[in-house]
Design an enzyme around this catalytic site. Structure first.
Site, PDB file in Angstrom:
ATOM      1  N   ASP A   1      48.518  41.428  32.356  1.00 55.33           N
ATOM      2  CA  ASP A   1      48.732  42.798  31.950  1.00 55.33           C
ATOM      3  C   ASP A   1      50.011  43.477  32.699  1.00 55.33           C
ATOM      4  OD1 ASP A   1      47.879  42.944  34.698  1.00 55.33           O
ATOM      5  OD2 ASP A   1      46.312  44.113  34.594  1.00 55.33           O
TER       6      ASP A   1
ATOM      7  N   ARG B   1      40.780  43.463  32.402  1.00 57.81           N
ATOM      8  CA  ARG B   1      41.354  44.738  32.220  1.00 57.81           C
ATOM      9  C   ARG B   1      41.790  44.699  30.855  1.00 57.81           C
ATOM     10  NH1 ARG B   1      42.932  42.826  37.398  1.00 57.81           N
ATOM     11  NH2 ARG B   1      41.798  44.184  39.155  1.00 57.81           N
TER      12      ARG B   1
END
Length: 775
Positions: free
Chosen positions: A85, A287
């Protein structure tokens, strides 16, 4: 011996798993999360020169960087394998800068899951550091620092020293405060739900209710009176086919919500357990805001479903995210190995994995086929009709594996499961009709997971920010997560049996709360101040727009420092104006007069929190007395009667050991005072009701616990103690772990000094993602 390849990941657990897959040419080391950040100083961001951040190596990462620099120097190739991410991309960029690598040429590898195939494929296909993703993270960090560092000093001068504000955290608190005020303003209204019971053959029964609810008692009575001697006939019998479809695979947000409902996990707990599952190679990256599944995962799920349940249970589905910013190249959270329905590990890891496995498999299964029947019952003496509904599952489909839970679930009204055999035109035998008073309910308070859901709906925050935001607002004491007992109330019941109508009353407990988020007086005060003076910062749509701009930066369509600049001009002017002109916040309510003392009772917010003052400061007069509010009380809502109760403390309970015993409430909760000693009253016990005998037991229990805590005193300030998580050494202000296999009672001074040297500078483990000031 130097290795040809150095791979850097974020956590030691992940490093250990990956090193097994890469062979002897690789050494895999952890950065323990972020290695650089902005210093805690006003000049951390050069506002005059494009908001350029001035990063420093974190003090607790200096030894980590020293080791990585040496290994990088010896290696032929350095591979940056931090998470996939924006935060992970930024960590790779910071590592490249600190280690002296060319940030435009450094080898960056990412994998969505920690399996041998994924890791080997990533190494075979490295890419460059994505500077657009880095800039998106950098923009978030810089903006949050600017907001936090500009707003917090204003709160210190206008509200209370030591407070903080943040771009996302303050908006989250606002949601909780506004919900609390809606609840306080809510006026519950009562209605009567009318249900008739009919007896059928073989002891079976049919329950049917009126289509609407009655507000007035006299109208209920009139309806029941009209039913005396009436004939009840089935006038309608309608059956409709239906279906239910499975929920999409998990995103970060939906995993947090479902783990809360089904497992009772807090948001941070869910992320900790998911992190462990990911690092052990059991699940994909945790995530994500994508519901997409790879072709490999869809095919693997098909194989599992057909083998375990049969081909009729399979239906391939590809889900699309509603959120336009979701990255479909990423995957939803799913098992790395679909065939593994169970894993070994800690109990909570097994429970969360089971949830993820079932949700993923169910998402690729056939719809459940249902049949819903609606029965209409006519009343010969009244145009009103009664209705009964029932649903039969004709084919269970995905329900064989998994069904999604709902927030604040209630029983489904009007449903009676499987209906007994009945026919149109059939005359029914009435057993009784019961009209029970019910009360309208206010909107539920937010739980951690439902707050995440609301933030996501509003477009505020992203997968990496939800957990740290919710942790921060509780840590700052703007919000507390609590269980609260309910209150007893009376309800009316009017019943028709035969030709007789009877009225009775019942009692029920309502308003009980479990693990809900309550705003503190401090949270309400800060929210009111910020909303009045910084409406833009606390505006929901503005906060969501900022998130969209971060997404545009990540896509390379917006320049990060231009985005910050467009925000900062108006913001800095508002900061200056508020600093110069806003009045210091003070909050007080005159509640009335104390019935015994005749003195005024005033609810106030002071330096140490909310309190009630009895009497006013008058020169030469008696000094006012003070009482802290109880945990479940607010300045906005405390009543005169409740304030009077507060002055019943401290209570004199009697004497022990020749000393007075008192019960009271202090900063840290209720306590017993014996002379100059203080003993916490156990959770759930009331200082207004505790007896002398119970106080004596509390005192004895604490003294015995203290005696048993000390295992050995090695020197005046070095002790071996029993702690919550087992024995440990207390030395020089540090708590030291005792190595496995060492008998605590045998530890010497030399052992303590050795353990202290080894552990004093050791990194504490990977830092929570995004746990920064202002997030």
């Amino acid at each position: 011996m130097a290795k040809k390849n150095l791979m850097i990941v974020e956590s030691p657990a992940k490093a250990k798993t990956i090193e097994k897959y890469l062979g002897s040419d690789f050494v895999v080391k952890a950065s323990y999360g972020h290695v650089r950040d902005l210093p805690k100083a006003d000049d951390a961001i050069d506002i005059e020169h494009g908001f350029e951040p001035k990063y420093i190596v974190l003090p607790d990462k200096k030894d980590v960087i020293k080791e990585l620099k040496q290994l990088a120097k010896e290696a032929e190739t350095v591979w940056l394998a931090t998470d996939e991410d924006r935060e992970g991309e930024a960590i790779s960029w910071h590592l490249a800068e600190v280690l002296g690598l060319d940030t435009k040429l450094a080898k960056r590898v990412v994998f969505n899951e920690i399996t041998k195939k994924a890791v080997v494929d990533a190494v075979a296909n490295p890419r460059l550091i994505n500077l657009d993703l880095v800039n998106a993270q950098q923009a978030r960090r810089v903006l949050d620092r600017l907001v936090g560092f500009k707003l917090s000093p204003i709160l210190w001068s206008k509200v209370r020293t030591g407070l903080s504000a943040g771009r996302v955290q303050s908006v989250a608190v606002r949601l909780i405060v506004e919900r609390e005020r809606e609840i306080q303003a809510f006026n519950s209204e009562s209605t009567f739900k009318v249900v008739a019971e009919f007896g059928l053959a073989a002891g079976q029964r049919l329950l049917a209710e009126t289509r609407g609810k009655y507000v007035a008692e006299e109208k209920v009575r009139k309806f029941l009176e009209s039913c005396v001697g009436a004939t009840f006939t089935i006038t309608g019998l309608e059956t409709k086919p239906g279906k239910r479809s499975p929920a999409a695979p998990f995103t970060t947000s939906t995993l947090q919500q479902e783990a809360s409902r089904k497992l009772g996990f807090g948001v941070s707990q869910t992320m900790r357990v998911a992190q462990s599952l990911y690092e052990a190679g059991h699940i994909t990256y945790m995530r994500t805001d994508s519901v997409n599944l790879s072709g490999f995962a869809i095919a693997a799920a098909e194989e599992v479903i057909k083998r375990k349940y049969g081909p009729e249970y399979h239906k391939a589905r590809q889900y699309k995210s509603k959120n336009s910013s979701a990255q479909e190249a990423h995957e939803a959270i799913r098992p790395s190995k679909m065939t593994a329905s169970e894993i070994s590990g800690e109990r909570n890891e097994q429970r969360l994995y089971d949830l993820i496995w079932k949700r993923t498999v169910a998402s690729q299964m056939a719809d459940a086929v249902t049949e819903r029947t609606t029965v209409t019952v006519g009343i010969s003496t009244n145009p009103e009709e009664l209705v009964a509904t029932g649903e039969v599952i004709k084919f269970d489909g995905f329900l064989k594996v998994y069904m999604e839970s709902q927030d604040d679930e209630e029983e489904e009204e009007g449903g009676s499961g499987v209906l007994p055999p009945i026919n149109k035109g059939q005359v029914l035998n009435l057993t009784e009709i019961v009209a029970r008073e019910r009360f309208t309910k206010h909107l539920p308070r937010y739980a951690e997971a439902s707050l995440v859901k609301k933030l996501e709906e509003l477009g505020i925050g992203r997968p990496s920010t939800f957990a740290p935001t919710i942790s921060t607002i509780q840590k700052r004491e703007y919000v507390t997560k609590e269980n609260r007992e309910g209150f007893e109330r009376t309800f009316r019941v009017i019943k028709l049996q035969g030709a007789e109508i009877k009225s009775t009353e019942g009692k029920e407990v309502f308003g009980a709360e479990k693990a809900k988020l309550f705003p503190s007086d401090l949270g309400m005060l800060v929210t009111d101040f910020l909303t009045e003076n910084f409406p833009k910062v606390l505006d929901y749509s503005f906060t969501a727009k900022v998130e969209e701009e971060f997404d545009e930066i990540a896509l390379g369509t917006k320049t990060w420092n231009n985005m910050i600049s467009s925000f900062y001009g108006d913001f800095s002017e508002t900061v200056k104006d508020t600093k110069d002109n806003a009045a210091r916040v003070g909050k007080e309510r005159v509640l009335g007069v104390h019935p015994k003392s005749g003195m005024a009772l005033i609810a106030k917010f002071g330096r140490y929190g909310p309190f009630v003052q009895m009497g006013e400061t008058v020169e030469g007069g008696a000094k006012p007395t003070y009482a802290s509010l109880r945990k479940d009380q607010l300045l906005d809502t405390i009543t005169l009667d409740e304030a009077v109760e507060l002055f019943k403390l401290p209570r004199d309970l009697g004497e022990l050991e020749g000393l007075k015993v008192k019960a009271n409430i202090g900063r840290f909760g209720p306590y017993i005072q014996l002379g100059k000693e203080f003993f916490s009253i156990p959770k759930g016990e009331d200082p207004y009701e505790i007896t002398l005998e119970r106080a004596a037991q509390v005192i004895d229990d604490k003294r015995n616990a203290e005696k048993n805590k000390l295992i050995k005193e090695i020197a005046p300030e070095i002790q071996v103690l029993n702690g919550r998580f087992g024995p440990y050494i207390k030395m020089k202000g540090a708590n030291l772990k005792i190595p496995k296999g060492i008998e605590p009672a045998s530890i010497t001074l030399e052992d303590c000094e050795k353990y202290f040297e080894v552990q004093k500078d050791k990194p504490k483990g990977r830092a929570p993602r995004g746990a920064k000031k202002g997030k």
